[in-house]
Design an enzyme around this catalytic site. Structure first.
Site, PDB file in Angstrom:
ATOM      1  N   GLY A  95      -7.413   5.698  11.372  1.00  0.00           N
ATOM      2  CA  GLY A  95      -6.537   6.252  12.401  1.00  0.00           C
ATOM      3  C   GLY A  95      -7.225   7.097  13.449  1.00  0.00           C
ATOM      4  CB  ILE A  96      -9.149  10.274  13.309  1.00  0.00           C
ATOM      5  CG1 ILE A  96      -7.955  11.095  12.813  1.00  0.00           C
ATOM      6  CG2 ILE A  96      -9.991  11.108  14.266  1.00  0.00           C
ATOM      7  CD1 ILE A  96      -8.345  12.289  11.947  1.00  0.00           C
ATOM      8  N   GLY A  97     -10.607   7.537  13.741  1.00  0.00           N
ATOM      9  CA  GLY A  97     -11.795   6.828  14.197  1.00  0.00           C
ATOM     10  C   GLY A  97     -11.493   5.754  15.219  1.00  0.00           C
ATOM     11  CG  HIS A 115     -11.367   5.949   2.346  1.00  0.00           C
ATOM     12  ND1 HIS A 115     -11.901   7.173   2.704  1.00  0.00           N
ATOM     13  CD2 HIS A 115     -10.031   6.136   2.269  1.00  0.00           C
ATOM     14  CE1 HIS A 115     -10.934   8.056   2.847  1.00  0.00           C
ATOM     15  NE2 HIS A 115      -9.785   7.460   2.588  1.00  0.00           N
ATOM     16  NE  ARG A 128      -6.971  14.069   0.565  1.00  0.00           N
ATOM     17  CZ  ARG A 128      -7.196  12.746   0.582  1.00  0.00           C
ATOM     18  NH1 ARG A 128      -7.985  12.210  -0.341  1.00  0.00           N
ATOM     19  NH2 ARG A 128      -6.672  11.987   1.508  1.00  0.00           N
ATOM     20  CD  GLU A 133      -7.204   0.881   3.896  1.00  0.00           C
ATOM     21  OE1 GLU A 133      -7.794   1.730   3.208  1.00  0.00           O
ATOM     22  OE2 GLU A 133      -6.183   1.133   4.570  1.00  0.00           O
ATOM     23  N   GLY A 186      -9.406   9.366   8.981  1.00  0.00           N
ATOM     24  CA  GLY A 186      -7.965   9.411   9.081  1.00  0.00           C
ATOM     25  C   GLY A 186      -7.488  10.671   8.401  1.00  0.00           C
ATOM     26  CG  ASP A 197      -1.146  13.971  13.109  1.00  0.00           C
ATOM     27  OD1 ASP A 197      -2.118  13.628  13.815  1.00  0.00           O
ATOM     28  OD2 ASP A 197      -0.170  13.228  12.891  1.00  0.00           O
ATOM     29  CG  HIS A 206     -11.693   5.269   6.251  1.00  0.00           C
ATOM     30  ND1 HIS A 206     -11.086   4.033   6.209  1.00  0.00           N
ATOM     31  CD2 HIS A 206     -10.710   6.165   5.965  1.00  0.00           C
ATOM     32  CE1 HIS A 206      -9.810   4.176   5.924  1.00  0.00           C
ATOM     33  NE2 HIS A 206      -9.561   5.475   5.777  1.00  0.00           N
ATOM     34  NE  ARG A 262      -5.711   2.804  -0.615  1.00  0.00           N
ATOM     35  CZ  ARG A 262      -5.583   3.957   0.033  1.00  0.00           C
ATOM     36  NH1 ARG A 262      -4.420   4.288   0.579  1.00  0.00           N
ATOM     37  NH2 ARG A 262      -6.599   4.788   0.113  1.00  0.00           N
ATOM     38  CG  ASN A 273      -1.882   1.147   1.274  1.00  0.00           C
ATOM     39  OD1 ASN A 273      -1.772   2.102   0.513  1.00  0.00           O
ATOM     40  ND2 ASN A 273      -2.830   1.078   2.194  1.00  0.00           N
TER      41      ASN A 273
END
Length: 408
Positions: free
Chosen positions: A329-331, A182, A242, A380, A211, A284, A209, A94, A9
């Site tokens: 990651g955040i979730g 995703h 983004r 993933e 991150g 971040d 999702h 991926r 990935n």
């Protein structure tokens, strides 16, 4: 000697990988999983075995590991040191954008690569690096088959109105539609929900999702019916760099009034917006949470606001929801963000259990909550390994053992 399959990935600043081993007698099993992160800035190599024990963790020379190809060289050197002479039967990748042509995993051929290169403008943060890893493997292992697994594939089959971009037909016929992304993460969540949360698996579920890249997906009976990302990976939620959904008039303003070039706008939208653009501090979430600057607080507030707003929209698409699932990651790691999103979505019937939320669940809502909330770690790489093995005929089509992270 055991056989191996490798999953890659590749991104602009990291190379995640997993190695699956098939003993001479037995099913495929995870042998190692790790990443090269901080490529070009402060590269670091870390890897654990199938039981989660650290095998290696060290800094790399940034003059040596400066791009995805050199990161792959570092990985290849480590693989040789561990399993020199072992037979690699296949490599799975991926690939973020499969466009209208690819609705499932596919063997990589020169013709496939040409089609995927044409999609680079639609995913400039990801596609070039995904394809660079494919090229590098082809150079080093020319006889080893490779498989592309797409983040867009899981969303194929959505209702026509969910895929529609309201532009003239001649433009839509050129492939302009909502694709969603995703998908490998959402596919994994859909595959494990019957085991982790059987009471909601076949119902109306929104998966968050969250991150550096962030999106939502509405599932009904484990199938994608809509998502927050569209034609490109710029839509929907606020992300690390983004912006998420924008009034198209803003883009016209950037061109017509500010005189920016297409490259300027691409850089602004993909690299300088989102959490970074709002805060001026960091992309971040870990850096922004708890900081005293009002810009940092505003960035976090907007992230939560957009997530709650999009959850409400997808709840309308589903006609109500039975569960909200956090991943990525955040979730998976930020109890504060989960709590704030659940609080903002309490009108849907979510009654958060603070203790369970701090403990990362898997269920983080109270027993009597009309809509349940969950934390389910994504994987993933395992989805890519499944597809690669099945497409190459390396393994049977049985489902995996979640506990052992095996592939059978």
């Amino acid at each position: 000697m055991d056989d191996y399959a490798v999953v890659l990935n590749a991104g602009s600043s990291s190379l995640k990988f997993a190695v699956y081993r098939r003993p001479e007698a037995g099913a495929w099993e995870i042998a190692a999983r790790g990443q090269v992160e901080g490529i070009g800035v402060a590269p670091r190599f870390s890897v654990k075995d199938g039981q989660g024990q650290r095998l290696d963790d060290r800094a790399l020379d940034k003059m040596v590991v400066h791009d995805s190809r050199s990161a792959l060289d570092a990985l290849a050197e480590w693989l040789r040191s561990q399993w020199g002479g072992a037979r690699i039967l296949g490599v799975g990748h991926r690939v973020v954008h499969g466009g209208a042509r690819f609705d499932g995993p596919t063997m990589i051929t020169p013709d496939v690569l040409r089609s995927l290169r044409a999609l680079i403008p639609l995913a400039p943060l990801h596609q070039p690096y995904n394809l660079a890893a494919i090229d590098a493997v082809a150079d080093r292992l020319p006889g080893v088959p490779q498989v592309a697994c797409f983040d867009t594939s899981f969303h194929r089959g959505q209702p026509a109105v969910a895929e529609l971009v309201p532009l003239p037909k001649d433009i839509r016929d050129g492939g302009v539609q909502r694709y969603g992304f995703h998908g490998l993460s959402y596919e994994y969540i859909a595959s494990v929900l019957p085991d982790v949360a059987p009471e909601i698996a076949r119902g109306r579920v929104i998966v968050a999702h969250l991150g550096s890249g962030a999106s939502l997906c509405a599932l009904r009976n484990l199938q994608s019916v809509d998502s927050s990302l569209g034609f490109t990976a710029l839509d929907g939620l606020c992300m690390g760099t983004r912006p998420g959904a924008l009034d198209p008039g803003v883009i016209l303003y950037l061109f017509q009034s500010l005189g920016l070039t297409a490259k300027d706008v691409e850089s602004l939208l993909y690299k300088r917006s989102g959490l970074l653009g709002i805060s001026g501090i960091s992309n971040d979430m870990r850096d922004l949470l708890g900081r005293p600057e009002p810009e940092a607080r505003l960035a976090v507030d907007y992230f939560v606001y957009r997530a709650a707003r999009e959850i409400g929209g997808l709840a309308a698409v589903l006609g109500g929801i039975d569960a909200l699932v956090f991943t990525a990651g955040i979730g998976e790691n930020s109890a504060e963000i989960r709590a704030r999103i659940c609080e903002a979505s309490a009108w849907l019937g979510i009654d958060l259990d603070p203790g369970a939320n701090q403990g990362r669940g898997p269920r983080i809502s109270r027993g009597g909550s009309r809509v349940s909330a969950w934390v389910v770690p994504t994987n993933e790489e395992l989805v890519i390994a499944r597809h690669t093995g099945r497409l190459l005929g390396l393994m049977a089509s049985r489902t995996h053992d979640v506990r052992k992270e095996g592939v059978r």
